[in-house]
Design a protein around this motif. Structure first.
Motif, PDB file in Angstrom:
ATOM      1  N   LYS A  77      -4.803   3.578   6.154  1.00 62.76           N
ATOM      2  CA  LYS A  77      -5.815   3.873   7.168  1.00 62.76           C
ATOM      3  C   LYS A  77      -7.192   3.447   6.684  1.00 62.76           C
ATOM      4  CE  LYS A  77      -7.822   7.607   9.868  1.00 62.76           C
ATOM      5  NZ  LYS A  77      -7.805   9.051  10.158  1.00 62.76           N
ATOM      6  N   ASP A  78      -7.531   3.793   5.448  1.00 65.89           N
ATOM      7  CA  ASP A  78      -8.833   3.416   4.887  1.00 65.89           C
ATOM      8  C   ASP A  78      -8.995   1.901   4.853  1.00 65.89           C
ATOM      9  OD1 ASP A  78      -9.435   6.091   4.533  1.00 65.89           O
ATOM     10  OD2 ASP A  78      -8.959   6.096   2.391  1.00 65.89           O
ATOM     11  N   ALA A  79      -7.937   1.200   4.449  1.00 64.77           N
ATOM     12  CA  ALA A  79      -7.993  -0.264   4.367  1.00 64.77           C
ATOM     13  C   ALA A  79      -8.139  -0.891   5.750  1.00 64.77           C
ATOM     14  CB  ALA A  79      -6.743  -0.799   3.679  1.00 64.77           C
ATOM     15  N   LEU A  80      -7.359  -0.432   6.712  1.00 61.15           N
ATOM     16  CA  LEU A  80      -7.422  -1.000   8.061  1.00 61.15           C
ATOM     17  C   LEU A  80      -8.740  -0.683   8.758  1.00 61.15           C
ATOM     18  CD1 LEU A  80      -3.776  -0.382   9.314  1.00 61.15           C
ATOM     19  CD2 LEU A  80      -4.786  -2.535   8.568  1.00 61.15           C
ATOM     20  N   LYS A  81      -9.316   0.488   8.480  1.00 65.12           N
ATOM     21  CA  LYS A  81     -10.587   0.860   9.099  1.00 65.12           C
ATOM     22  C   LYS A  81     -11.731  -0.052   8.638  1.00 65.12           C
ATOM     23  CE  LYS A  81     -10.758   5.381  11.019  1.00 65.12           C
ATOM     24  NZ  LYS A  81     -11.486   4.935  12.163  1.00 65.12           N
ATOM     25  N   LEU A  82     -11.597  -0.640   7.454  1.00 59.12           N
ATOM     26  CA  LEU A  82     -12.615  -1.579   6.992  1.00 59.12           C
ATOM     27  C   LEU A  82     -12.664  -2.818   7.884  1.00 59.12           C
ATOM     28  CD1 LEU A  82     -11.978  -1.429   3.153  1.00 59.12           C
ATOM     29  CD2 LEU A  82     -13.908  -0.435   4.397  1.00 59.12           C
ATOM     30  N   PHE A  83     -11.528  -3.177   8.436  1.00 58.41           N
ATOM     31  CA  PHE A  83     -11.429  -4.379   9.258  1.00 58.41           C
ATOM     32  C   PHE A  83     -11.400  -4.052  10.746  1.00 58.41           C
ATOM     33  CE2 PHE A  83      -8.852  -8.023  10.900  1.00 58.41           C
ATOM     34  CZ  PHE A  83      -9.822  -8.990  10.684  1.00 58.41           C
ATOM     35  N   PHE A  84     -10.605  -3.079  11.112  1.00 58.41           N
ATOM     36  CA  PHE A  84     -10.475  -2.690  12.515  1.00 58.41           C
ATOM     37  C   PHE A  84     -11.341  -1.468  12.791  1.00 58.41           C
ATOM     38  CE2 PHE A  84      -6.265  -4.622  11.522  1.00 58.41           C
ATOM     39  CZ  PHE A  84      -6.371  -5.720  12.363  1.00 58.41           C
ATOM     40  N   THR A  85     -12.618  -1.702  13.003  1.00 54.21           N
ATOM     41  CA  THR A  85     -13.531  -0.595  13.289  1.00 54.21           C
ATOM     42  C   THR A  85     -13.231  -0.036  14.677  1.00 54.21           C
ATOM     43  OG1 THR A  85     -15.196  -2.025  14.287  1.00 54.21           O
ATOM     44  CG2 THR A  85     -15.352  -1.662  11.899  1.00 54.21           C
ATOM     45  N   ASP A  86     -13.615   1.213  14.897  1.00 50.12           N
ATOM     46  CA  ASP A  86     -13.411   1.831  16.206  1.00 50.12           C
ATOM     47  C   ASP A  86     -14.087   1.012  17.294  1.00 50.12           C
ATOM     48  OD1 ASP A  86     -11.942   3.870  15.063  1.00 50.12           O
ATOM     49  OD2 ASP A  86     -13.627   5.266  14.963  1.00 50.12           O
ATOM     50  N   ASP A  87     -15.277   0.488  17.005  1.00 49.10           N
ATOM     51  CA  ASP A  87     -16.023  -0.306  17.982  1.00 49.10           C
ATOM     52  C   ASP A  87     -15.282  -1.599  18.311  1.00 49.10           C
ATOM     53  OD1 ASP A  87     -18.389  -0.751  19.613  1.00 49.10           O
ATOM     54  OD2 ASP A  87     -18.919  -2.318  18.152  1.00 49.10           O
ATOM     55  N   ARG A  88     -14.768  -2.278  17.303  1.00 54.22           N
ATOM     56  CA  ARG A  88     -14.033  -3.531  17.526  1.00 54.22           C
ATOM     57  C   ARG A  88     -12.769  -3.276  18.345  1.00 54.22           C
ATOM     58  NH1 ARG A  88     -10.735  -7.148  13.338  1.00 54.22           N
ATOM     59  NH2 ARG A  88     -10.178  -8.770  14.796  1.00 54.22           N
ATOM     60  N   ILE A  89     -12.067  -2.205  18.036  1.00 57.33           N
ATOM     61  CA  ILE A  89     -10.849  -1.863  18.775  1.00 57.33           C
ATOM     62  C   ILE A  89     -11.192  -1.569  20.228  1.00 57.33           C
ATOM     63  CG2 ILE A  89      -8.999  -0.151  18.991  1.00 57.33           C
ATOM     64  CD1 ILE A  89      -9.066   0.009  15.868  1.00 57.33           C
ATOM     65  N   LYS A  90     -12.239  -0.812  20.439  1.00 59.51           N
ATOM     66  CA  LYS A  90     -12.646  -0.449  21.801  1.00 59.51           C
ATOM     67  C   LYS A  90     -13.039  -1.693  22.602  1.00 59.51           C
ATOM     68  CE  LYS A  90     -15.629   2.676  24.356  1.00 59.51           C
ATOM     69  NZ  LYS A  90     -16.636   3.718  24.288  1.00 59.51           N
ATOM     70  N   ILE A 132       0.863  -1.181   0.000  1.00 65.43           N
ATOM     71  CA  ILE A 132       0.000   0.000   0.000  1.00 65.43           C
ATOM     72  C   ILE A 132       0.899   1.230   0.000  1.00 65.43           C
ATOM     73  CG2 ILE A 132      -1.725   1.310   1.296  1.00 65.43           C
ATOM     74  CD1 ILE A 132      -2.952  -1.311   2.164  1.00 65.43           C
ATOM     75  N   LYS A 133       0.633   2.144  -0.902  1.00 60.63           N
ATOM     76  CA  LYS A 133       1.562   3.250  -1.165  1.00 60.63           C
ATOM     77  C   LYS A 133       1.447   4.438  -0.211  1.00 60.63           C
ATOM     78  CE  LYS A 133       3.285   0.985  -4.530  1.00 60.63           C
ATOM     79  NZ  LYS A 133       4.254   0.026  -4.102  1.00 60.63           N
ATOM     80  N   THR A 134       0.246   4.750   0.294  1.00 61.81           N
ATOM     81  CA  THR A 134       0.124   5.930   1.153  1.00 61.81           C
ATOM     82  C   THR A 134      -0.481   5.573   2.507  1.00 61.81           C
ATOM     83  OG1 THR A 134      -2.123   6.564   0.486  1.00 61.81           O
ATOM     84  CG2 THR A 134      -0.293   7.357  -0.899  1.00 61.81           C
ATOM     85  N   LYS A 135      -0.199   6.413   3.495  1.00 60.29           N
ATOM     86  CA  LYS A 135      -0.742   6.204   4.834  1.00 60.29           C
ATOM     87  C   LYS A 135      -2.267   6.360   4.832  1.00 60.29           C
ATOM     88  CE  LYS A 135       1.712   6.539   9.060  1.00 60.29           C
ATOM     89  NZ  LYS A 135       2.648   7.184   9.923  1.00 60.29           N
ATOM     90  N   THR A 136      -2.782   7.218   3.968  1.00 57.52           N
ATOM     91  CA  THR A 136      -4.232   7.412   3.861  1.00 57.52           C
ATOM     92  C   THR A 136      -4.896   6.138   3.346  1.00 57.52           C
ATOM     93  OG1 THR A 136      -3.943   9.774   3.469  1.00 57.52           O
ATOM     94  CG2 THR A 136      -6.050   8.817   2.819  1.00 57.52           C
ATOM     95  N   GLU A 137      -4.305   5.527   2.322  1.00 55.17           N
ATOM     96  CA  GLU A 137      -4.840   4.257   1.802  1.00 55.17           C
ATOM     97  C   GLU A 137      -4.779   3.173   2.867  1.00 55.17           C
ATOM     98  OE1 GLU A 137      -2.793   3.018  -1.728  1.00 55.17           O
ATOM     99  OE2 GLU A 137      -3.618   4.640  -2.936  1.00 55.17           O
TER     100      GLU A 137
END
Length: 134
Positions: A108-121, A101-106
Motif C-alpha cells: 500500500k505504501d509503495a503503490l500510494k507513492l505512484f497512485f495518489t488519491d488525486d490521480r486515481i480520482k 513485497i512481503k506485506t500488504k502495508t508495504e
C-alpha cells in the motif's frame, strides 16, 4: 526507507515511458522487478489507473508489456475496476500484484507513492488487470 525511495524512482520512470509508449493502447512499459516477475509467471495482476469503461473494454485483449528491449505478450483475462486503492487492496491478492513485497502495508505504501488519491480520482478509478502469459 531506501527501498521505498528506489521503488518510487522505478515507478516514476515507468510512468514517463508509458506516456510515450510505442503504440498507445497495445504496448505498456513495466519496470523492474515487475517485468521479470511477469515473465516468470509470478506477477499475475498489473495495476493501472482507469475508469470502469476501460476495464470492460480490456477483458480478453492481448497486449505487449516491455522493458529495455524485452517484450512479453499477455492476455487480460479479467479487469476489475475499483474506486480507490484501498478497495483494490481489500479485494486483490497482494502477492499477485508485487510478489517481491512481503506485506500488504508495504505494498500500500509503495503503490500510494505512484497512485495518489488525486490521480486515481482524475482517472476515474484504478484497475486490477489479471494477466496470463501468451
Amino acid at each position: 526507507m531506501l527501498y521505498l525511495l528506489l521503488l518510487l524512482i522505478v515507478l516514476l520512470v515507468g510512468y514517463k515511458v508509458i506516456s510515450g509508449s510505442k503504440e498507445k493502447g497495445t504496448h505498456f512499459y513495466v519496470g523492474e522487478p515487475w517485468f521479470t516477475e511477469i515473465t516468470k509467471g509470478k506477477k499475475t495482476i498489473d495495476v493501472r489507473t482507469g475508469n470502469e469503461e476501460k476495464a470492460k473494454e480490456s477483458k480478453g485483449k492481448e497486449i505487449i508489456l516491455y522493458n529495455k528491449g524485452r517484450e512479453v505478450k499477455v492476455k487480460i483475462s479479467k479487469a476489475v475496476h475499483y474506486e480507490t486503492l484501498e478497495d483494490l487492496l481489500k479485494s486483490e491478492d497482494a502477492s499477485e500484484i508485487a510478489p517481491h513485497i512481503k506485506t500488504k502495508t508495504e505494498l500500500k505504501d509503495a503503490l500510494k507513492l505512484f497512485f495518489t488519491d488525486d490521480r486515481i480520482k482524475k482517472s476515474g478509478g484504478i484497475i486490477a488487470f489479471h494477466i496470463k502469459l501468451v
